[in-house]
Design a protein around this motif. Structure first.
Motif, short mmCIF file in Angstrom:
data_model
loop_
_atom_site.label_atom_id
_atom_site.label_comp_id
_atom_site.label_asym_id
_atom_site.label_seq_id
_atom_site.Cartn_x
_atom_site.Cartn_y
_atom_site.Cartn_z
N THR A 15 0.83 -1.20 0.00
CA THR A 15 0.00 0.00 0.00
C THR A 15 0.86 1.25 0.00
N ALA A 16 0.21 2.40 -0.23
CA ALA A 16 0.93 3.65 -0.42
C ALA A 16 1.81 4.02 0.78
N ASP A 17 1.36 3.69 1.99
CA ASP A 17 2.14 4.03 3.17
C ASP A 17 3.42 3.22 3.27
N ARG A 18 3.57 2.21 2.43
CA ARG A 18 4.79 1.39 2.44
C ARG A 18 5.65 1.64 1.20
N ASP A 20 8.10 3.62 0.56
CA ASP A 20 9.55 3.68 0.81
C ASP A 20 10.15 2.28 0.83
N ARG A 56 3.46 4.31 -7.63
CA ARG A 56 2.98 4.91 -6.39
C ARG A 56 1.47 5.14 -6.46
N ARG A 60 -2.25 3.23 -4.20
CA ARG A 60 -3.39 3.87 -3.54
C ARG A 60 -4.70 3.20 -3.90
#
Length: 202
Positions: A15-18, A20, A56, A60
Motif C-alpha cells: 500500500t501507499a504508506d509502504r 519507501d 505509487r 493507492r
C-alpha cells in the motif's frame, strides 16, 4: 551452498504508506529509469522516468499492485508484483507470451515478478510472497492466475538477473499447473506458461 534456515516471514499488501519499502526492494540505487515492476503495465508509448510515480499511484488503489515481505525484525525482504490481465497492457500485445481471451482478462491475474533483496535469499521469502499473493488474488475475485517462470537446468541455479520471473518449482508448490512452454526466455531459459484456477463459488 547449503540453504539457510527459513525465516519467519510476514507478507502484506504493498500500500501507499509502504512505498519507501517498495523503493528499497525495486530501486535501491534510485535509478531514474528503473523498471519498478511496470513493464507489463506500460502503455504502447511511455516515459520510463514516470514509472515510479505510476506505481505509487497504483498503491493507492484496491487491489494493490503487489505484496511486500518482512522478516520478524521488521526488515523489508522482498516484493511480488501482479495485476489483472486487463491492466497488463504490454502483455496484451506480446508476441512471445500467450495473451489469453479478452473476455477473461478482468478476472485473470498475472504474476509479473518476484524480487528478494540480497542477503535474504534462499530463506523461503519468495515462496511466502507467492503463497500470500495467491490468497490475495482469490480474495479479490480472481478466477485464474497466470505466470511465466523458468525451470533451472539440473544442478544449476537460475542467474539472479533472470530469477525475477520465478521458477517452475515454486509455482508448482503454490498449486499451479504447467500449460506448456512459451517463446519467451529469461537468462536463456524457456519461460513456461503456468496457471492456477479457482473453483467457482457456490
Amino acid at each position: 551452498m547449503a540453504q539457510r534456515p527459513e525465516a519467519q516471514v510476514a507478507v502484506v499488501p504493498a500500500t501507499a504508506d509502504r512505498f519507501d519499502d517498495i523503493a528499497r526492494v525495486l530501486n535501491p540505487s534510485g535509478r531514474e529509469q528503473a523498471c519498478w515492476c511496470m513493464h507489463w503495465r506500460a502503455p504502447a508509448k511511455e516515459d520510463v522516468t514516470t514509472r515510479g510515480d505510476r506505481l505509487r499511484a497504483l498503491t493507492r488503489e484496491d487491489p494493490t499492485p503487489g505484496m511486500l515481505a518482512y522478516l520478524d525484525d521488521g526488515e523489508v525482504a522482498g516484493w511480488l508484483g501482479f495485476s489483472r490481465r486487463s491492466a497488463a497492457r504490454s502483455l496484451q500485445r506480446s508476441r512471445v507470451l500467450p495473451v489469453g481471451e479478452p473476455d477473461a482478462w478482468p478476472t485473470t491475474w498475472v504474476f509479473m515478478c518476484v524480487t528478494v533483496r540480497a542477503g535474504f535469499r534462499r530463506r523461503g521469502v519468495a515462496q511466502a510472497l507467492l503463497d500470500a499473493g495467491v490468497d490475495y488474488a482469490e480474495a479479490h475475485g480472481a478466477t485464474a492466475l497466470d505466470a511465466f517462470p523458468v525451470e533451472p537446468e539440473p544442478g544449476r541455479r537460475v542467474p539472479v538477473s533472470a530469477a525475477f520471473v520465478g521458477t517452475v518449482g515454486m509455482f508448482e508448490r503454490a498449486g499451479f499447473d504447467r500449460l506448456g512452454p512459451t517463446d519467451s526466455t529469461s537468462g536463456r531459459l524457456t519461460r513456461w506458461h503456468m496457471r492456477r484456477e479457482f473453483a467457482p463459488i457456490r
